[in-house]
Scaffold this active site. Structure first.
Site, PDB file in Angstrom:
ATOM      1  N   CYS A   1      25.793  20.241  35.806  1.00  0.00           N
ATOM      2  CA  CYS A   1      25.141  19.183  35.032  1.00  0.00           C
ATOM      3  C   CYS A   1      26.146  18.402  34.204  1.00  0.00           C
ATOM      4  O   CYS A   1      25.982  17.225  33.959  1.00  0.00           O
ATOM      5  CB  CYS A   1      24.083  19.775  34.113  1.00  0.00           C
ATOM      6  SG  CYS A   1      23.359  21.276  34.729  1.00  0.00           S
TER       7      CYS A   1
ATOM      8  N   GLN B   1      20.521  33.209  35.904  1.00  0.00           N
ATOM      9  CA  GLN B   1      21.741  33.698  36.566  1.00  0.00           C
ATOM     10  C   GLN B   1      21.711  35.209  36.798  1.00  0.00           C
ATOM     11  O   GLN B   1      22.563  35.743  37.503  1.00  0.00           O
ATOM     12  CB  GLN B   1      22.981  33.342  35.731  1.00  0.00           C
ATOM     13  CG  GLN B   1      23.299  31.867  35.683  1.00  0.00           C
ATOM     14  CD  GLN B   1      23.842  31.324  37.003  1.00  0.00           C
ATOM     15  OE1 GLN B   1      24.398  32.052  37.828  1.00  0.00           O
ATOM     16  NE2 GLN B   1      23.662  30.029  37.229  1.00  0.00           N
TER      17      GLN B   1
ATOM     18  N   THR C   1      -1.161  21.697  42.883  1.00  0.00           N
ATOM     19  CA  THR C   1      -1.259  22.518  44.086  1.00  0.00           C
ATOM     20  C   THR C   1       0.001  23.356  44.244  1.00  0.00           C
ATOM     21  O   THR C   1       1.118  22.846  44.114  1.00  0.00           O
ATOM     22  CB  THR C   1      -1.476  21.625  45.324  1.00  0.00           C
ATOM     23  OG1 THR C   1      -2.661  20.865  45.114  1.00  0.00           O
ATOM     24  CG2 THR C   1      -1.604  22.446  46.596  1.00  0.00           C
TER      25      THR C   1
ATOM     26  N   ASN D   1      25.734  30.790  32.734  1.00  0.00           N
ATOM     27  CA  ASN D   1      25.970  30.147  34.018  1.00  0.00           C
ATOM     28  C   ASN D   1      27.409  29.668  34.205  1.00  0.00           C
ATOM     29  O   ASN D   1      27.849  29.476  35.321  1.00  0.00           O
ATOM     30  CB  ASN D   1      25.005  28.973  34.213  1.00  0.00           C
ATOM     31  CG  ASN D   1      24.896  28.090  32.999  1.00  0.00           C
ATOM     32  OD1 ASN D   1      24.519  28.554  31.928  1.00  0.00           O
ATOM     33  ND2 ASN D   1      25.241  26.824  33.148  1.00  0.00           N
TER      34      ASN D   1
ATOM     35  N   HIS E   1      16.468  29.080  43.699  1.00  0.00           N
ATOM     36  CA  HIS E   1      17.676  28.628  44.399  1.00  0.00           C
ATOM     37  C   HIS E   1      18.962  29.280  43.896  1.00  0.00           C
ATOM     38  O   HIS E   1      20.036  29.061  44.442  1.00  0.00           O
ATOM     39  CB  HIS E   1      17.784  27.093  44.385  1.00  0.00           C
ATOM     40  CG  HIS E   1      18.225  26.478  43.100  1.00  0.00           C
ATOM     41  ND1 HIS E   1      19.524  26.091  42.880  1.00  0.00           N
ATOM     42  CD2 HIS E   1      17.549  26.169  41.972  1.00  0.00           C
ATOM     43  CE1 HIS E   1      19.618  25.550  41.659  1.00  0.00           C
ATOM     44  NE2 HIS E   1      18.440  25.593  41.099  1.00  0.00           N
TER      45      HIS E   1
HETATM   46  C1  LIG Z   1      20.422  26.709  37.146  1.00  0.00           C
HETATM   47  C2  LIG Z   1      20.049  27.137  35.782  1.00  0.00           C
HETATM   48  C3  LIG Z   1      18.921  26.602  35.149  1.00  0.00           C
HETATM   49  C4  LIG Z   1      18.097  25.515  35.761  1.00  0.00           C
HETATM   50  O1  LIG Z   1      17.365  25.983  36.868  1.00  0.00           O
HETATM   51  P1  LIG Z   1      16.726  24.888  37.869  1.00  0.00           P
HETATM   52  O2  LIG Z   1      15.881  25.700  38.786  1.00  0.00           O
HETATM   53  O3  LIG Z   1      17.871  24.246  38.563  1.00  0.00           O
HETATM   54  O4  LIG Z   1      15.940  23.950  37.035  1.00  0.00           O
HETATM   55  C5  LIG Z   1      18.595  27.079  33.898  1.00  0.00           C
HETATM   56  N1  LIG Z   1      19.335  28.026  33.296  1.00  0.00           N
HETATM   57  C6  LIG Z   1      20.426  28.569  33.881  1.00  0.00           C
HETATM   58  C7  LIG Z   1      21.179  29.646  33.169  1.00  0.00           C
HETATM   59  C8  LIG Z   1      20.818  28.139  35.139  1.00  0.00           C
HETATM   60  O5  LIG Z   1      21.904  28.661  35.694  1.00  0.00           O
END
Ligand SMILES: *Cc1c(COP(=O)(O)O)cnc(C)c1O
Length: 395
Positions: free
Chosen positions: A324, A179, A237, A151, A201
């Site tokens: 993060c 990713q 749910t 990422n 997302h």
């Molecule tokens: C964004 C990301 C996550 C976390 O995903 P979320 O849906 O935000 O919990 C985990 N691993 C990688 C490589 C990411 O880029």
């Protein structure tokens, strides 16, 4: 100009995904577990989404579990494999040192429960060597977890080869493909994957929904106990609207993957070339084996945080390290893993382009970064020491 160049942190939802989810928010809002027609309409939508997502990654629908996103999927995959291992008296796990914290922190937790974890260091280009992974395997290894693409620096890992070795040795192989899914071709069969995490997302779906692929026959442990949703493997749910939107977003991403990649690659390379011209800078991660939209640089003598703020003033959304870790003072574990020293790692910039990017935007980014880096270096005591020879340049 306003440019969103932080698509590895999150993406904007596609119009098609938004339109697909709307009816399930206020019109067909029945509970998929209810027997009347309105509930069954929701059930059908969830199961159709499962089939569509399965088709996108080459799995069977039954092998898809809907979760709240990438972090939950990583947690469930790793803890499940650990439970399987424990039952067989195997308590050793192999991973690498550039994983997402959702993986690393779950492994830390398992260490406290008596598991042994080997984090194989990646090479300087940000890619783990298959040989190094193989050498780390033991008779009591119950899980190998290596991410599909990083990422922060966008490097793509040799997942297929690692999966192949694990399969021959009967070791469960999990990959955090958050990713990768929707951005580069991913197929769980071709890539020899037993478990895989994905998050909506990151491919223009909504936040708070994702999925875990778990190969048929693999025993999953529940993180969330309750009702019998998701084949009894994840209670609660279903997030019907989110699941529907995720499947539409993924189908769209897969359909447009070739076209998007063809468009993004030259833009990414133009950005890399432009930023390379800044003195005492260096690209992080392999020049070629990286995601089509990822650019990550270190600039000596500056701080990433100030860089981000000044870029924000110029309308550019970017990131330093991962979302993060930004805000904390520790430099990125990924940059340290590829051999950047603390000071250099602090001056990092991640730009992840969106499909709407163009050459004009890229040129504006290059011009802005140049200006901002020069300005910051003017005021930087670290830079002054470097220029005067008091300290030695690293880059
Ligand atoms: C964004 C990301 C996550 C976390 O995903 P979320 O849906 O935000 O919990 C985990 N691993 C990688 C490589 C990411 O880029």
């Amino acid at each position: 100009m306003r440019i969103y160049a932080d698509n590895a942190a999150t993406t904007g939802m596609s119009v098609a995904a938004m339109e697909a989810m709307m009816p399930y928010l206020c019109q067909y809002y029945g509970n998929p577990s209810s027997l009347y027609a309105a509930g069954q309409k929701a059930r059908e939508a969830v199961e159709t989404a499962r089939e569509n997502i399965a088709r996108c990654i080459g799995s069977a629908p039954r092998e898809i579990i809907f979760t709240s996103g990438g972090s939950e999927s990583d947690n469930q995959a790793i803890l499940s494999a650990a439970d399987v291992g424990k039952a067989a008296g195997k308590r050793h796990i192999v991973s690498d040192n550039i994983e997402h914290h959702a993986v690393l922190h779950t492994l830390e937790k398992l260490k406290k429960e008596g598991f042994e974890v080997t984090l194989v260091p990646v090479r300087e280009n940000g890619i783990v060597s298959v040989k190094d992974i193989e050498a780390a395997l033991r008779d009591d290894t119950c899980l190998v977890t290596v991410m599909y693409a990083n990422n922060e620096i966008g490097t793509i890992q040799p997942v297929r080869e690692i999966g192949d070795i694990c399969r021959m040795r009967g070791i469960i192989f999990h990959t955090d493909a958050v990713q990768a899914v929707g951005h580069i071709p991913v197929n769980v069969n071709v890539d020899n994957i037993d478990m895989m995490s994905a998050s909506a997302h990151k491919f223009h779906g909504p936040k708070g929904v994702g999925f875990l692929y778990a190969k048929k026959g693999l025993r999953l442990s529940n993180l969330i106990e309750g009702g019998a949703q998701e084949f009894g493997r994840r209670a609660g749910t279903e997030n019907v609207a989110g699941i529907v939107a995720m499947s539409v977003a993924l189908e769209e991403a897969v359909r447009r993957m070739c076209e998007n990649t063809e468009k993004l690659l030259p833009l990414r390379d133009r950005l890399i070339e432009g930023l390379s011209k800044i003195s005492h800078s260096a690209l992080n991660g392999d020049r070629n084996i990286r995601l089509p939209a990822n650019v990550n640089f270190c600039f000596e003598g500056i701080e990433g945080e100030s860089l981000l703020l000044l870029l924000d003033d110029k309308g550019i959304c970017a990131s330093s390290g991962s979302a993060c870790t930004s805000g904390s003072l520790d430099p990125s574990h990924v940059l340290l893993a590829i051999g950047r020293v603390h000071d250099v790692a602090h001056g990092s910039l991640r730009l992840t382009l969106g499909e709407d990017a163009d050459a004009e935007q890229v040129d504006y980014i290059v011009k802005s970064v140049k200006e901002v880096v020069e300005r910051l270096r003017c005021f930087s005591p670290v830079w002054r020491d470097l220029v005067s020879g008091k300290a030695k340049f690293i880059l």
